[in-house]
Design a protein around this motif. Structure first.
Motif, PDB file in Angstrom:
ATOM      1  N   ILE A 231       0.846  -1.199   0.000  1.00 14.36           N
ATOM      2  CA  ILE A 231       0.000   0.000   0.000  1.00 14.36           C
ATOM      3  C   ILE A 231       0.882   1.250   0.000  1.00 14.36           C
ATOM      4  O   ILE A 231       0.609   2.228  -0.711  1.00 14.36           O
ATOM      5  N   GLU A 232       1.968   1.199   0.760  1.00 13.47           N
ATOM      6  CA  GLU A 232       2.860   2.359   0.867  1.00 13.47           C
ATOM      7  C   GLU A 232       3.566   2.630  -0.458  1.00 13.47           C
ATOM      8  O   GLU A 232       3.706   3.791  -0.874  1.00 13.47           O
ATOM      9  N   GLU A 233       4.010   1.581  -1.136  1.00 17.46           N
ATOM     10  CA  GLU A 233       4.674   1.755  -2.435  1.00 17.46           C
ATOM     11  C   GLU A 233       3.720   2.357  -3.456  1.00 17.46           C
ATOM     12  O   GLU A 233       4.081   3.284  -4.190  1.00 17.46           O
ATOM     13  N   LEU A 234       2.525   1.841  -3.512  1.00 19.43           N
ATOM     14  CA  LEU A 234       1.550   2.321  -4.479  1.00 19.43           C
ATOM     15  C   LEU A 234       1.134   3.759  -4.181  1.00 19.43           C
ATOM     16  O   LEU A 234       1.007   4.588  -5.094  1.00 19.43           O
ATOM     17  N   THR A 235       0.962   4.071  -2.910  1.00 19.76           N
ATOM     18  CA  THR A 235       0.615   5.439  -2.523  1.00 19.76           C
ATOM     19  C   THR A 235       1.732   6.405  -2.895  1.00 19.76           C
ATOM     20  O   THR A 235       1.474   7.510  -3.408  1.00 19.76           O
ATOM     21  N   HIS A 236       2.973   6.012  -2.665  1.00 15.16           N
ATOM     22  CA  HIS A 236       4.117   6.862  -3.015  1.00 15.16           C
ATOM     23  C   HIS A 236       4.179   7.082  -4.522  1.00 15.16           C
ATOM     24  O   HIS A 236       4.398   8.206  -4.989  1.00 15.16           O
ATOM     25  N   TYR A 237       3.983   6.024  -5.293  1.00 13.57           N
ATOM     26  CA  TYR A 237       4.011   6.152  -6.753  1.00 13.57           C
ATOM     27  C   TYR A 237       2.932   7.110  -7.244  1.00 13.57           C
ATOM     28  O   TYR A 237       3.191   7.992  -8.073  1.00 13.57           O
ATOM     29  N   LEU A 238       1.725   6.951  -6.747  1.00 18.79           N
ATOM     30  CA  LEU A 238       0.616   7.787  -7.194  1.00 18.79           C
ATOM     31  C   LEU A 238       0.810   9.249  -6.793  1.00 18.79           C
ATOM     32  O   LEU A 238       0.413  10.158  -7.529  1.00 18.79           O
ATOM     33  N   THR A 239       1.426   9.476  -5.654  1.00 22.06           N
ATOM     34  CA  THR A 239       1.621  10.837  -5.164  1.00 22.06           C
ATOM     35  C   THR A 239       2.794  11.535  -5.843  1.00 22.06           C
ATOM     36  O   THR A 239       2.708  12.708  -6.199  1.00 22.06           O
ATOM     37  N   HIS A 240       3.893  10.804  -6.023  1.00 29.85           N
ATOM     38  CA  HIS A 240       5.135  11.415  -6.500  1.00 29.85           C
ATOM     39  C   HIS A 240       5.502  11.051  -7.939  1.00 29.85           C
ATOM     40  O   HIS A 240       6.410  11.655  -8.514  1.00 29.85           O
ATOM     41  N   GLY A 241       4.825  10.058  -8.508  1.00 27.41           N
ATOM     42  CA  GLY A 241       5.106   9.702  -9.890  1.00 27.41           C
ATOM     43  C   GLY A 241       6.253   8.732 -10.071  1.00 27.41           C
ATOM     44  O   GLY A 241       6.700   8.516 -11.202  1.00 27.41           O
ATOM     45  N   TYR A 242       6.727   8.137  -9.020  1.00 24.14           N
ATOM     46  CA  TYR A 242       7.754   7.109  -9.134  1.00 24.14           C
ATOM     47  C   TYR A 242       7.795   6.277  -7.859  1.00 24.14           C
ATOM     48  O   TYR A 242       7.345   6.713  -6.799  1.00 24.14           O
ATOM     49  N   GLN A 243       8.315   5.079  -8.008  1.00 30.10           N
ATOM     50  CA  GLN A 243       8.607   4.216  -6.869  1.00 30.10           C
ATOM     51  C   GLN A 243       9.810   3.372  -7.259  1.00 30.10           C
ATOM     52  O   GLN A 243       9.756   2.639  -8.253  1.00 30.10           O
TER      53      GLN A 243
END
Length: 408
Positions: A231-243
């Motif tokens: 969940i944290e990885e996906l949230t970071h990607y959606l917010t910042h545009g990368y993971q």
């Protein structure tokens, strides 16, 4: 979202109205928030153009559509539209004077939005300065230029219905469902379409192609979707545009992050991640590489040798020979779908257009190489990257590079 509590926002996003004590300023700010969630500005604003003045081109197999001016200008925009006109356009795809819109305008998803949310968007748009900008005419071929045909299309493929809460699911899940299926209209890009350009509901979120870019599988499938993301990885990607180790948002998805997801409340982005992680798994699409950084050095293949040289000269400074990213984990290549897609759709898109937007941190910046290298050289370095960091065995030709250029 000053002057509107998170509690009020959460309620309205699930289909309830704003508080009875909400002021006009509250409604306008909430309308801006919903407009951001719906990503209105990305489609209704051309590069370097006036906000919401329209004119963006959408290339379809049978011609091009151009988005209309949705500012409050009375001659060229929607300044004479009533509340009912606006709600009808957003919920049903039928605007003022009965004009039918094509499903490139995602009313098929926006239909889930309640009237209160839609009118908040209208109030926000009308609070902005009007822009006098005539809309560009569409260039659709016959018979697709006959808008009356959309009445038949709607009868076949469109459900005019509002979002309904799933009682057995949590409030967070329901909020995510509303955002993904409604204003966020994620399925419009990430779901394949049939010959009539209607999304195939049985393959929802299973991945598709849009304007030459791969909109990857974002269902809960572990191999080709986001099932093995946290969940944290996906949230970071959606917010910042990368993971790191997962990917970088590019092309249309980069715009979604810039104009929409990055502007949402963190709780809402997390709700989106929660819903996607619990969505129906769909098989198919580009898988993650089984093994990162496959050794390919020492090959005698002339294309691979050329690609290796170009990568060492132009790419390794930021991406390292291991694909781990140098100085910035944004530059991580290993483990991403982009380097495992044998068509190199997104890889070539990034090489040809770069990866940048206003306000992007310097260590996120990726220049474009469209004019720096020949088609043959770009094909060679793409082939090297696919084989060094992925396991699709992809081989890119100069003709494929030329084809991708025409799509951009």
């Amino acid at each position: 979202m000053k002057n509107i509590t998170s509690y009020v926002i959460a309620l309205s996003l699930l289909g309830w109205a704003l508080s009875a004590s909400a002021t006009d300023e509250d409604v306008i700010k909430f309308g801006e928030y919903i407009a951001n969630a719906a990503d209105c500005v990305a489609c209704h604003t051309v590069q370097d153009g006036k906000k919401f003045a329209g004119g963006r081109e959408f290339k379809l197999p049978f011609g091009s559509l151009f988005t209309p001016n949705i500012t409050s200008d009375k001659e060229t925009g929607i300044g004479t539209w009533s509340d009912d006109d606006f709600v009808s356009a957003v919920q049903q795809g039928v605007g003022k004077d009965g004009k039918h819109y094509y499903p490139a305008f995602p009313y098929t998803s926006y239909t889930l939005m309640p009237r209160e949310d839609i009118l908040a968007i209208k109030q926000y748009l009308f609070s902005l300065p009007p822009v006098h900008e005539k809309s560009r005419p569409d260039t659709l071929a016959f018979p697709f230029n006959q808008r009356w045909g959309m009445a038949i299309w709607n009868w076949m493929f469109f459900d005019n219905a509002r979002f309904a809460v799933t009682p057995e699911k949590s409030a967070e899940w329901n909020r995510g469902a509303y955002l993904v299926e409604g204003p966020g209209h994620c399925g419009e890009c990430h779901t394949p379409r049939n010959l009539m350009q209607a999304t195939i509901s049985s393959k929802a979120l299973g991945g598709a192609e849009i304007e030459g870019w791969r909109a990857y599988n974002i269902s809960s499938d572990a191999q080709t979707g986001v099932g093995n993301w946290s969940i944290e990885e996906l949230t970071h990607y959606l917010t910042h545009g990368y993971q790191p180790g997962r990917g970088v948002a590019a092309g249309p998805m980069s715009e979604v992050v810039e104009h929409s997801l990055s502007k949402l409340d963190p709780a809402d982005v997390r709700a989106i991640a929660v819903y996607l992680k619990d969505s129906k798994p769909q098989q198919g699409g580009v898988p993650v590489p089984r093994s990162a950084a496959t050794p390919v050095y020492g090959t005698a293949d002339p294309q691979m040798v050329l690609g290796q040289k170009i990568f060492a000269d132009a790419c390794a400074g930021c991406h390292k020979v291991t694909g781990e990213g140098n100085n910035s984990d944004v530059a991580t290549l290993s483990g991403t779908k982009t380097v495992n897609d044998k068509t190199a759709a997104n890889l070539l898109g990034i090489l040809l257009t770069g990866h940048t937007y206003p306000g992007m941190p310097r260590d996120h910046f990726m220049p474009d190489f469209a004019k720096s290298y020949s088609d043959q050289e770009l094909a060679a370095v793409s082939t090297f990257i696919l084989n060094r960091f992925g396991d699709s065995g992809g081989a890119i030709t100069a003709e494929r590079v030329q084809e991708r250029k025409k799509e951009l």
